[in-house]
Scaffold this motif. Structure first.
Motif, PDB file in Angstrom:
ATOM      1  N   VAL A   1       0.854  -1.180   0.000  1.00 16.32           N
ATOM      2  CA  VAL A   1       0.000   0.000   0.000  1.00 16.32           C
ATOM      3  C   VAL A   1       0.900   1.244   0.000  1.00 16.32           C
ATOM      4  CG1 VAL A   1      -1.712   1.343   1.253  1.00 16.32           C
ATOM      5  CG2 VAL A   1      -1.873  -1.162   1.200  1.00 16.32           C
ATOM      6  N   GLY A   2       0.837   1.993  -1.134  1.00 13.13           N
ATOM      7  CA  GLY A   2       1.673   3.173  -1.239  1.00 13.13           C
ATOM      8  C   GLY A   2       0.898   4.451  -0.962  1.00 13.13           C
ATOM      9  N   LYS A   3       1.580   5.581  -1.165  1.00 12.00           N
ATOM     10  CA  LYS A   3       1.007   6.900  -0.900  1.00 12.00           C
ATOM     11  C   LYS A   3      -0.206   7.160  -1.772  1.00 12.00           C
ATOM     12  CE  LYS A   3       2.354  11.762  -0.680  1.00 12.00           C
ATOM     13  NZ  LYS A   3       3.463  12.745  -0.887  1.00 12.00           N
ATOM     14  N   LYS A   4      -0.096   6.738  -3.046  1.00 13.04           N
ATOM     15  CA  LYS A   4      -1.193   6.963  -3.990  1.00 13.04           C
ATOM     16  C   LYS A   4      -2.462   6.239  -3.549  1.00 13.04           C
ATOM     17  CE  LYS A   4      -3.125   8.191  -7.899  1.00 13.04           C
ATOM     18  NZ  LYS A   4      -3.577   9.590  -8.102  1.00 13.04           N
ATOM     19  N   VAL A   5      -2.328   5.035  -3.051  1.00  9.29           N
ATOM     20  CA  VAL A   5      -3.488   4.245  -2.608  1.00  9.29           C
ATOM     21  C   VAL A   5      -4.170   4.914  -1.423  1.00  9.29           C
ATOM     22  CG1 VAL A   5      -4.225   2.035  -1.645  1.00  9.29           C
ATOM     23  CG2 VAL A   5      -2.497   2.069  -3.438  1.00  9.29           C
ATOM     24  N   VAL A   6      -3.334   5.439  -0.489  1.00  8.64           N
ATOM     25  CA  VAL A   6      -3.885   6.103   0.700  1.00  8.64           C
ATOM     26  C   VAL A   6      -4.624   7.374   0.304  1.00  8.64           C
ATOM     27  CG1 VAL A   6      -3.333   7.223   2.899  1.00  8.64           C
ATOM     28  CG2 VAL A   6      -2.114   5.137   2.220  1.00  8.64           C
ATOM     29  N   GLU A   7      -4.088   8.113  -0.676  1.00  8.78           N
ATOM     30  CA  GLU A   7      -4.758   9.337  -1.145  1.00  8.78           C
ATOM     31  C   GLU A   7      -6.140   8.997  -1.733  1.00  8.78           C
ATOM     32  OE1 GLU A   7      -2.065  11.059  -3.902  1.00  8.78           O
ATOM     33  OE2 GLU A   7      -0.722  11.885  -2.340  1.00  8.78           O
ATOM     34  N   GLU A   8      -6.203   7.908  -2.484  1.00 10.79           N
ATOM     35  CA  GLU A   8      -7.487   7.493  -3.088  1.00 10.79           C
ATOM     36  C   GLU A   8      -8.480   7.082  -1.995  1.00 10.79           C
ATOM     37  OE1 GLU A   8      -8.493   7.852  -6.023  1.00 10.79           O
ATOM     38  OE2 GLU A   8      -6.640   8.160  -7.153  1.00 10.79           O
ATOM     39  N   LEU A   9      -7.959   6.518  -0.912  1.00 10.57           N
ATOM     40  CA  LEU A   9      -8.836   6.131   0.199  1.00 10.57           C
ATOM     41  C   LEU A   9      -9.453   7.367   0.842  1.00 10.57           C
ATOM     42  CD1 LEU A   9      -9.992   4.088   2.240  1.00 10.57           C
ATOM     43  CD2 LEU A   9      -7.851   4.315   3.543  1.00 10.57           C
ATOM     44  N   ILE A  10      -8.656   8.402   1.061  1.00 12.85           N
ATOM     45  CA  ILE A  10      -9.155   9.627   1.671  1.00 12.85           C
ATOM     46  C   ILE A  10     -10.219  10.272   0.798  1.00 12.85           C
ATOM     47  CG2 ILE A  10      -8.501  11.979   2.389  1.00 12.85           C
ATOM     48  CD1 ILE A  10      -5.703  10.784   3.090  1.00 12.85           C
ATOM     49  N   ILE A  11      -9.956  10.298  -0.522  1.00 14.77           N
ATOM     50  CA  ILE A  11     -10.921  10.875  -1.469  1.00 14.77           C
ATOM     51  C   ILE A  11     -12.237  10.085  -1.435  1.00 14.77           C
ATOM     52  CG2 ILE A  11     -11.390  11.275  -3.909  1.00 14.77           C
ATOM     53  CD1 ILE A  11      -8.334  11.766  -4.237  1.00 14.77           C
ATOM     54  N   LEU A  12     -12.141   8.755  -1.401  1.00 19.26           N
ATOM     55  CA  LEU A  12     -13.340   7.900  -1.402  1.00 19.26           C
ATOM     56  C   LEU A  12     -14.171   8.115  -0.142  1.00 19.26           C
ATOM     57  CD1 LEU A  12     -15.037   5.676  -2.669  1.00 19.26           C
ATOM     58  CD2 LEU A  12     -13.542   3.984  -1.575  1.00 19.26           C
ATOM     59  N   LYS A  13     -13.499   8.232   1.014  1.00 18.01           N
ATOM     60  CA  LYS A  13     -14.231   8.451   2.263  1.00 18.01           C
ATOM     61  C   LYS A  13     -15.036   9.737   2.209  1.00 18.01           C
ATOM     62  CE  LYS A  13     -11.443   5.973   5.718  1.00 18.01           C
ATOM     63  NZ  LYS A  13     -10.670   6.138   6.961  1.00 18.01           N
ATOM     64  N   LYS A  14     -14.409  10.808   1.703  1.00 21.24           N
ATOM     65  CA  LYS A  14     -15.105  12.089   1.602  1.00 21.24           C
ATOM     66  C   LYS A  14     -16.275  12.000   0.627  1.00 21.24           C
ATOM     67  CE  LYS A  14     -11.155  15.063   2.745  1.00 21.24           C
ATOM     68  NZ  LYS A  14     -10.231  16.109   2.245  1.00 21.24           N
ATOM     69  N   TYR A  15     -16.066  11.254  -0.473  1.00 23.25           N
ATOM     70  CA  TYR A  15     -17.133  11.107  -1.490  1.00 23.25           C
ATOM     71  C   TYR A  15     -18.354  10.384  -0.897  1.00 23.25           C
ATOM     72  CZ  TYR A  15     -19.433  10.021  -5.898  1.00 23.25           C
ATOM     73  OH  TYR A  15     -20.354   9.927  -6.923  1.00 23.25           O
ATOM     74  N   ILE A  16     -18.047   9.363  -0.146  1.00 20.28           N
ATOM     75  CA  ILE A  16     -19.146   8.604   0.480  1.00 20.28           C
ATOM     76  C   ILE A  16     -19.891   9.475   1.470  1.00 20.28           C
ATOM     77  CG2 ILE A  16     -19.660   6.678   2.049  1.00 20.28           C
ATOM     78  CD1 ILE A  16     -17.332   5.181   0.718  1.00 20.28           C
ATOM     79  N   GLN A  17     -19.154  10.269   2.246  1.00 18.16           N
ATOM     80  CA  GLN A  17     -19.769  11.118   3.267  1.00 18.16           C
ATOM     81  C   GLN A  17     -20.661  12.186   2.650  1.00 18.16           C
ATOM     82  OE1 GLN A  17     -16.910  12.830   5.958  1.00 18.16           O
ATOM     83  NE2 GLN A  17     -18.430  14.057   7.034  1.00 18.16           N
ATOM     84  N   ASN A  18     -20.276  12.682   1.473  1.00 20.03           N
ATOM     85  CA  ASN A  18     -21.008  13.794   0.855  1.00 20.03           C
ATOM     86  C   ASN A  18     -22.028  13.340  -0.201  1.00 20.03           C
ATOM     87  OD1 ASN A  18     -19.498  15.680   2.376  1.00 20.03           O
ATOM     88  ND2 ASN A  18     -17.837  15.657   0.863  1.00 20.03           N
ATOM     89  N   ASN A  19     -22.018  12.043  -0.577  1.00 21.89           N
ATOM     90  CA  ASN A  19     -22.887  11.606  -1.687  1.00 21.89           C
ATOM     91  C   ASN A  19     -23.594  10.283  -1.357  1.00 21.89           C
ATOM     92  OD1 ASN A  19     -22.096  13.564  -4.060  1.00 21.89           O
ATOM     93  ND2 ASN A  19     -20.153  12.901  -3.116  1.00 21.89           N
TER      94      ASN A  19
END
Length: 756
Positions: A49-67
């Motif tokens: 699990v690299g930096k890019k994967v963690v960034e995508e996780l953060i984006i997904l969490k916010k997307y789920i919270q707002n949509n």
């Protein structure tokens, strides 16, 4: 509505970048709840699990919270459909539940998004095949007809149902996901089906009666049998075809694939025939011994067969018999009753008991048919002339009453009065049926054997020397001078009746007239003459109770057809047998009486058309002697069946003759065009206007003798039917229907017939 945290990741995979999705799957993060609780700092420590994967996780969490609405919409698009769509009644039984599931399942398939029109057409066709095969939202059709409808082979229809549709339904009821259609059923429903299914575990053969009892145990009274049959198919039971096995025609049987249906049907047929032919109960050991002559099957299989055939009943531990209403003949009914009651029974008692047992079958026998068919055979014998019957193997004495009186007198060896003789016969000779009246009658009638002495006692004639001083002397009746023979009295009666209107007179007036003409006659001479000549005179009573006598035939006319065919005796039998049918309130009122109708029937049979229509000129020779043999000469069921075939196959000739004398042009037209029986009746417009002859017994009407027309017409080619398996009751019913059909024609065309 589902909680968003419980949604599985796989249902929103379209919203997750592949680089992140692969890691979530790898580390078993399956739900949105798991994803939300995943700490980014901890996640970056996971292998690969690299930096890019963690960034995508953060984006997904916010997307789920707002949509959340988008997440739910995406889930609903691709998540499995739970069937039935509406399930809020926990009391639904499995039949109604399956009906809802099938309805929603077929709707899902019909409205599914397909990749091509060809695929859509095929799947919708398959669903229609399922509906037509089991009668769901459709008329039920056989596989042959469905195959014809879709231009396929019958085997292909079976394959579509067994290999494509039933497996999907099995997955549904087992709680599995049907991936092709992305659907499943509610977990509670799955548990309910499994609990019901456990009740049938181990039962490889079941009949409809067992299934109904099973459902009733769960409080299910209203049953959709089409849905039930589909459920049994899903549970791997198949309906057994009994069409080629006449004995089993009233049975609905389901078996699992492990059962050899041919062996089951053959064993069931053999057991049925064995029990019906035996009449009396058989022990299971005897059944097994008989079956093992032809089939290698175990005891449990044979017991299962006995248990699943409706017509077989168990009456004791390991003792079986055929049900009463399925016995083959009236003689068998009597044999069974005498065996069960273990006592002698009169005609009236037998009639009551038989009809009581046949109540639920809507069958009934008459006293006339009982007396006609009950003959001496290897099992049943009459008890003297008492009108009572017993089993041959019973210990009941069948000696004549005269012999019983002789035996009583010899055993007691002393003068006896009537009471003493009767008591000894009843109690010591075990003949409870002998009465004082019959003993008294026999003592008077057999004066060669018995002599009356003083004190109202009797002795044997061989002891007359011993008691010669006590013998009661009786005056011998003095014959009147010039007494005439009975045939001379008959001639005198005929002369008087021929001068009366309608050849009929009050009996008392006839006696007075005869005594005025011939003073050497007595009243008893006249009464005896009338009684002893039933073929010449008809004695009857009108509604007021007055007795009349009418002349039935012309005496000494050698060419008279009445004498030739013994018609008057036969007519009396027919009148008694058919009276209730023709005088029923169900039928319309005819101006013609049954007696007149029988006369026109006889006239039509005997009317000479040998010159103009020789092909139908022998009708009287075919029908009347056969009827005489049926009523007066048949001794068993086989005789009656043979005579019945002659009666049934003579119907067409009868109606052709009727058409010939009423409408010769139509007859010649039918003859030249070689048209059949149906066309003949069509031209006789007064007969069967409602076309009952083309209907079965259930749908034909009682009015205008519709059921009789149906039975007579549909059995007109009796040789082609499986008539050898008919019961005696069925034979008699068919004979009666044929007679009713023909006499009905004689009534409708009475005026036309009597003109000739």
């Amino acid at each position: 509505m589902i909680d968003i945290d419980n949604i599985e990741i796989k249902y929103i995979s379209n919203l997750i970048p592949n680089i992140l999705l692969s890691k979530l799957i790898k580390f078993d993060i399956t739900t949105i709840s798991n994803l939300k609780s995943l700490d980014e700092k901890e996640f970056c420590k996971y292998p690969t699990v690299g930096k890019k994967v963690v960034e995508e996780l953060i984006i997904l969490k916010k997307y789920i919270q707002n949509n959340e609405n988008i997440i739910l919409s995406e889930y609903n698009k691709i998540s499995p459909k739970t069937l039935p769509y509406e399930y809020d009644n926990v009391d639904d039984n499995i039949i109604s539940l399956l009906e809802k599931i099938i309805k929603d399942f077929t709707s899902l398939v019909e409205n599914f998004t397909y990749k091509s029109d060809k695929t859509r057409e095929r799947e919708i066709r398959n669903i229609d095949i399922l509906k037509k095969s089991f009668g769901i939202e459709s008329k039920q059709y056989s596989h042959d007809k469905i195959a014809k409808r879709y231009r396929l082979h019958r085997e292909r229809i079976r394959q579509i149902i067994s290999n494509e549709l039933i497996p999907d339904l099995q997955k549904l009821l087992n709680g599995e996901l049907v991936e092709d259609w992305n659907c499943k059923i509610n977990t509670n429903i799955t548990d309910k089906f499994l609990s019901y299914r456990k009740e049938l575990v181990g039962e490889q053969i079941i009949n409809q009666k067992r299934i109904i009892e099973w459902l009733q145990d769960y409080g299910i009274a209203k049953i959709n049998y089409n849905i039930l049959e589909l459920l049994l198919n899903i549970w791997e039971y198949e309906k057994v075809s009994v069409s080629k096995h006449y004995f089993l025609k009233n049975n609905i049987i389901y078996t699992q694939k492990s059962v050899n249906n041919d062996i089951y049907l053959n064993v069931a047929t053999k057991i049925f025939a064995l029990l019906r032919n035996n009449v009396l109960p058989l022990h299971f050991d005897d059944i097994v011994i008989d079956i093992l002559d032809d089939y290698v099957v175990d005891d449990n299989f044979i017991k299962t067969v006995c248990k699943t055939i409706n017509e077989i009943e168990i009456i004791d531990d390991n003792v079986y018999q055929i049900k009463f209403e399925n016995l083959a003949s009236i003689n068998n009914y009597v044999y069974r009753l005498l065996y069960e009651k273990k006592k002698v029974l009169s005609y009236e008692e037998l009639l009551h008991l038989i009809n009581k047992r046949l109540t639920l079958t809507n069958n009934e026998i008459t006293l006339e048919s009982l007396k006609q068919t009950l003959r001496q055979d290897k099992n049943i014998i009459p008890l003297g002339k008492t009108g009572k019957w017993t089993l041959k193997e019973s210990n009941v004495s069948i000696e004549s009453q005269v012999n019983l009186i002789l035996k009583s007198c010899r055993i007691l060896d002393k003068p006896l009065n009537i009471d003493e003789i009767t008591d000894f016969i009843n109690n010591n000779l075990n003949r409870k049926d002998v009465t004082k009246r019959s003993v008294s009658s026999n003592l008077r009638n057999y004066k060669k054997n018995f002599i009356k002495i003083s004190g109202n006692q009797f002795i044997l004639s061989e002891l007359k020397e011993k008691y010669k001083n006590e013998i009661v002397k009786t005056k011998k009746p003095v014959k009147k001078n010039g007494a005439l023979k009975i045939d001379e009295v008959k001639k005198c009666c005929v002369k008087v009746l021929e001068k009366q209107p309608n050849n009929s007179i009050k009996l008392i007036e006839l006696v007075k007239t005869i005594l005025l003409l011939e003073k050497n006659y007595s009243k008893m001479d006249v009464y005896r003459c009338i009684t002893n000549n039933p073929l010449s005179f008809n004695k009857f009573t009108d509604h007021s109770g007055t007795k009349y006598v009418s002349l039935l035939e012309v005496i000494n006319d050698k060419k008279n057809n009445f004498n030739k065919y013994s018609w008057n005796e036969l007519k009396n039998i027919l009148e008694k047998e058919l009276n209730n049918i023709f005088n029923s309130n169900i039928q319309k009122t005819y101006p013609t009486t049954l007696s007149d109708a029988l006369d026109s029937f006889f006239k039509l049979l005997t009317f000479d058309i040998s010159k103009n229509c020789p092909e139908n000129s022998d009708l009287a020779e075919r029908i009347i002697p056969t009827l005489n043999k049926f009523y007066f000469g048949s001794s068993d069921r086989n005789d009656k069946l043979n005579y019945l075939k002659q009666i049934v196959t003579s119907q067409e000739a009868f109606f052709k003759k009727l058409l010939f004398i009423t409408d010769p042009n139509s007859y010649n037209s039918i003859k030249s065009s070689k048209k059949g029986f149906g066309s003949v009746i069509d031209h006789l417009a007064k007969i069967d206007p409602k076309k009952n002859r083309y209907k079965d017994l259930n749908s034909s009407s009682q009015f205008e003798f519709g059921k009789h027309c149906s039975r007579a017409y549909n059995n007109r080619n009796i040789d082609a039917h499986n008539a050898n398996f008919w019961t005696e009751t069925e034979i008699i019913e068919t004979k009666i229907s044929c007679l009713v059909f023909m006499i009905y024609g004689s009534i409708e065309y009475y005026n036309e017939i009597m003109k000739f």
